[in-house]
Design a protein around this motif. Structure first.
Motif, PDB file in Angstrom:
ATOM      1  N   ASN A  77       0.828  -1.212   0.000  1.00 11.96           N
ATOM      2  CA  ASN A  77       0.000   0.000   0.000  1.00 11.96           C
ATOM      3  C   ASN A  77       0.859   1.258   0.000  1.00 11.96           C
ATOM      4  O   ASN A  77       0.507   2.262  -0.645  1.00 11.96           O
ATOM      5  CB  ASN A  77      -0.923   0.003   1.219  1.00 11.96           C
ATOM      6  N   SER A  78       1.975   1.225   0.702  1.00  9.69           N
ATOM      7  CA  SER A  78       2.880   2.371   0.711  1.00  9.69           C
ATOM      8  C   SER A  78       3.419   2.638  -0.686  1.00  9.69           C
ATOM      9  O   SER A  78       3.543   3.799  -1.107  1.00  9.69           O
ATOM     10  CB  SER A  78       4.039   2.131   1.688  1.00  9.69           C
ATOM     11  N   PHE A  79       3.738   1.575  -1.419  1.00 10.27           N
ATOM     12  CA  PHE A  79       4.215   1.739  -2.786  1.00 10.27           C
ATOM     13  C   PHE A  79       3.123   2.313  -3.683  1.00 10.27           C
ATOM     14  O   PHE A  79       3.380   3.197  -4.518  1.00 10.27           O
ATOM     15  CB  PHE A  79       4.703   0.402  -3.344  1.00 10.27           C
ATOM     16  N   VAL A  80       1.902   1.830  -3.534  1.00 11.01           N
ATOM     17  CA  VAL A  80       0.798   2.329  -4.353  1.00 11.01           C
ATOM     18  C   VAL A  80       0.592   3.823  -4.099  1.00 11.01           C
ATOM     19  O   VAL A  80       0.470   4.625  -5.045  1.00 11.01           O
ATOM     20  CB  VAL A  80      -0.497   1.548  -4.052  1.00 11.01           C
ATOM     21  N   ILE A  81       0.552   4.220  -2.839  1.00  5.49           N
ATOM     22  CA  ILE A  81       0.327   5.627  -2.491  1.00  5.49           C
ATOM     23  C   ILE A  81       1.496   6.491  -2.954  1.00  5.49           C
ATOM     24  O   ILE A  81       1.304   7.571  -3.529  1.00  5.49           O
ATOM     25  CB  ILE A  81       0.103   5.764  -0.978  1.00  5.49           C
ATOM     26  N   SER A  82       2.716   6.032  -2.726  1.00  8.93           N
ATOM     27  CA  SER A  82       3.896   6.838  -3.059  1.00  8.93           C
ATOM     28  C   SER A  82       4.062   6.975  -4.566  1.00  8.93           C
ATOM     29  O   SER A  82       4.312   8.083  -5.072  1.00  8.93           O
ATOM     30  CB  SER A  82       5.150   6.207  -2.445  1.00  8.93           C
ATOM     31  N   LEU A  83       3.925   5.873  -5.312  1.00  9.28           N
ATOM     32  CA  LEU A  83       4.065   5.946  -6.764  1.00  9.28           C
ATOM     33  C   LEU A  83       2.940   6.767  -7.381  1.00  9.28           C
ATOM     34  O   LEU A  83       3.167   7.527  -8.332  1.00  9.28           O
ATOM     35  CB  LEU A  83       4.081   4.536  -7.356  1.00  9.28           C
ATOM     36  N   GLY A  84       1.727   6.625  -6.865  1.00  7.93           N
ATOM     37  CA  GLY A  84       0.617   7.447  -7.359  1.00  7.93           C
ATOM     38  C   GLY A  84       0.855   8.922  -7.130  1.00  7.93           C
ATOM     39  O   GLY A  84       0.560   9.757  -7.995  1.00  7.93           O
ATOM     40  N   THR A  85       1.412   9.253  -5.967  1.00 14.44           N
ATOM     41  CA  THR A  85       1.715  10.657  -5.668  1.00 14.44           C
ATOM     42  C   THR A  85       2.801  11.196  -6.578  1.00 14.44           C
ATOM     43  O   THR A  85       2.723  12.329  -7.062  1.00 14.44           O
ATOM     44  CB  THR A  85       2.150  10.792  -4.196  1.00 14.44           C
ATOM     45  N   VAL A  86       3.825  10.382  -6.849  1.00 16.51           N
ATOM     46  CA  VAL A  86       4.912  10.805  -7.740  1.00 16.51           C
ATOM     47  C   VAL A  86       4.377  11.077  -9.146  1.00 16.51           C
ATOM     48  O   VAL A  86       4.685  12.116  -9.757  1.00 16.51           O
ATOM     49  CB  VAL A  86       6.020   9.729  -7.775  1.00 16.51           C
ATOM     50  N   VAL A  87       3.573  10.162  -9.667  1.00 21.18           N
ATOM     51  CA  VAL A  87       3.041  10.321 -11.029  1.00 21.18           C
ATOM     52  C   VAL A  87       2.164  11.566 -11.122  1.00 21.18           C
ATOM     53  O   VAL A  87       2.310  12.380 -12.056  1.00 21.18           O
ATOM     54  CB  VAL A  87       2.247   9.064 -11.441  1.00 21.18           C
ATOM     55  N   LEU A  88       1.241  11.731 -10.189  1.00 22.13           N
ATOM     56  CA  LEU A  88       0.341  12.884 -10.229  1.00 22.13           C
ATOM     57  C   LEU A  88       1.112  14.190 -10.072  1.00 22.13           C
ATOM     58  O   LEU A  88       0.846  15.179 -10.782  1.00 22.13           O
ATOM     59  CB  LEU A  88      -0.714  12.760  -9.129  1.00 22.13           C
ATOM     60  N   THR A  89       2.081  14.212  -9.178  1.00 21.90           N
ATOM     61  CA  THR A  89       2.866  15.433  -8.949  1.00 21.90           C
ATOM     62  C   THR A  89       3.654  15.830 -10.184  1.00 21.90           C
ATOM     63  O   THR A  89       3.659  17.003 -10.590  1.00 21.90           O
ATOM     64  CB  THR A  89       3.821  15.239  -7.763  1.00 21.90           C
ATOM     65  N   LEU A  90       4.333  14.875 -10.815  1.00 21.58           N
ATOM     66  CA  LEU A  90       5.135  15.195 -11.992  1.00 21.58           C
ATOM     67  C   LEU A  90       4.264  15.588 -13.180  1.00 21.58           C
ATOM     68  O   LEU A  90       4.648  16.453 -13.977  1.00 21.58           O
ATOM     69  CB  LEU A  90       6.022  14.002 -12.358  1.00 21.58           C
ATOM     70  N   LEU A  91       3.104  14.957 -13.318  1.00 24.87           N
ATOM     71  CA  LEU A  91       2.198  15.322 -14.410  1.00 24.87           C
ATOM     72  C   LEU A  91       1.742  16.775 -14.303  1.00 24.87           C
ATOM     73  O   LEU A  91       1.468  17.428 -15.325  1.00 24.87           O
ATOM     74  CB  LEU A  91       0.982  14.393 -14.417  1.00 24.87           C
ATOM     75  N   LEU A  92       1.665  17.300 -13.104  1.00 29.36           N
ATOM     76  CA  LEU A  92       1.249  18.684 -12.903  1.00 29.36           C
ATOM     77  C   LEU A  92       2.442  19.636 -12.822  1.00 29.36           C
ATOM     78  O   LEU A  92       2.389  20.763 -13.318  1.00 29.36           O
ATOM     79  CB  LEU A  92       0.413  18.803 -11.617  1.00 29.36           C
ATOM     80  N   ALA A  93       3.524  19.189 -12.186  1.00 28.49           N
ATOM     81  CA  ALA A  93       4.666  20.078 -11.941  1.00 28.49           C
ATOM     82  C   ALA A  93       5.461  20.356 -13.206  1.00 28.49           C
ATOM     83  O   ALA A  93       5.921  21.491 -13.425  1.00 28.49           O
ATOM     84  CB  ALA A  93       5.569  19.480 -10.860  1.00 28.49           C
ATOM     85  N   ILE A  94       5.663  19.359 -14.054  1.00 26.88           N
ATOM     86  CA  ILE A  94       6.488  19.543 -15.245  1.00 26.88           C
ATOM     87  C   ILE A  94       5.888  20.568 -16.198  1.00 26.88           C
ATOM     88  O   ILE A  94       6.582  21.522 -16.605  1.00 26.88           O
ATOM     89  CB  ILE A  94       6.723  18.191 -15.943  1.00 26.88           C
ATOM     90  N   PRO A  95       4.609  20.469 -16.591  1.00 28.65           N
ATOM     91  CA  PRO A  95       4.057  21.503 -17.482  1.00 28.65           C
ATOM     92  C   PRO A  95       4.039  22.890 -16.841  1.00 28.65           C
ATOM     93  O   PRO A  95       4.317  23.891 -17.513  1.00 28.65           O
ATOM     94  CB  PRO A  95       2.631  21.008 -17.759  1.00 28.65           C
TER      95      PRO A  95
END
Length: 281
Positions: A77-95
């Motif tokens: 569950n920690s991996f699911v939450i952490s990887l999901g947070t990384v993906v969502l953050t980068l999808l918003l932060a990079i643009p």
């Protein structure tokens, strides 16, 4: 340089390394105490004076953890939450960071300052409002209930850091790629992002670590024990009348191991990214 100069330089270097080793020892001592306590019986953990080395080391705590707790599920569950947070953050932060680095628009400075202000708020201050939003959108007791708030609080740092790195990429490289027929998306993914790999690795590391250690969001938004992460799992082991500290410390040590493996893996990419991004305009 004379022999005396070499001696002074060597002595100065020894002093610097000595101070650094002493500081490292001080910082690592709590981790050593936690790790060594997992091999002690509970009576020795609270013995006075404290023992630095277990008198009769045993791995029974690690065997008990695997059979008596859901530590594997908590790690997953920690991996699911952490990887999901990384993906969502980068999808918003990079643009957002790239747009600010390459375009001058009205309110740009205000936007960047407003993003920075968000970083100043402690999550506990906004937890009541977040709870209302999460419940209204029907996200309560889902992974997104933790991923979205975690991404919101890591987004400001990532935007500012990527913004600074994107500004260092020579514009001439992007213009050359556009002349060759590359689209804006190709310029971003094939030119800009590879040259800013150190920043991306730092963003991933910071965001992953932030989401991995979140207790407040999981404690507030998740009631299903099947979705607990490592911090929430450790917290669930606190009893009303009695707490098995040896088991708690063991789960905590197991929860740190994936992070150590992750950092050892990412270290190679940090070095590779630094050499790949060594471009001057």
């Amino acid at each position: 340089m004379t022999m005396a100069g070499h001696d002074r330089s060597g002595l100065r270097r020894v002093r610097v390394y000595g101070v650094l080793i002493a500081l490292l020892g001080i910082m690592m001592f709590p981790f050593y105490a936690m790790f060594s306590s997992t091999f002690k019986p509970e009576s020795e953990i609270f013995s006075a004076p404290a023992t630095l080395v277990p008198s009769d080391p045993s791995i029974s705590a690690y065997l008990d953890v695997w059979t008596q707790t859901d530590v594997v599920l908590w790690i997953a569950n920690s991996f699911v939450i952490s990887l999901g947070t990384v993906v969502l953050t980068l999808l918003l932060a990079i643009p957002a960071a790239y747009s600010c680095a390459r375009n001058d628009f009205v309110g740009k400075r205000t936007f960047l300052l407003a993003v920075l202000v968000v970083q100043m708020f402690a999550p506990v201050v906004l937890i009541v409002g977040l709870f209302d939003v999460i419940t209204q959108f029907g996200l309560f007791n889902t992974y997104l209930a933790v991923i979205i708030p975690a991404a919101a609080f890591t987004l400001p740092f990532n935007i500012w850091m990527l913004y600074g790195y994107f500004k260092t990429v020579p514009v001439a490289l992007e213009e050359s790629a556009r002349i060759d027929g590359a689209s804006q998306l190709q310029v971003l993914t094939k030119i800009v992002l590879p040259l800013t790999k150190p920043a991306l690795v730092a963003s991933i590391t910071y965001t992953f670590l932030y989401a991995w250690n979140r207790l407040l969001f999981v404690l507030t938004f998740l009631t299903d024990s099947g979705k607990y992460n490592i911090p929430r799992g450790v917290f669930s082991m606190v009893g009303a009348l009695q707490t098995d500290w040896r088991m708690m410390l063991t789960v905590s040590v197991i929860g740190i191991i994936p992070l150590l493996i992750l950092f050892a893996f990412l270290e190679q990419y940090i070095v590779a990214g630094m050499t790949a991004g060594a471009v001057k305009e």
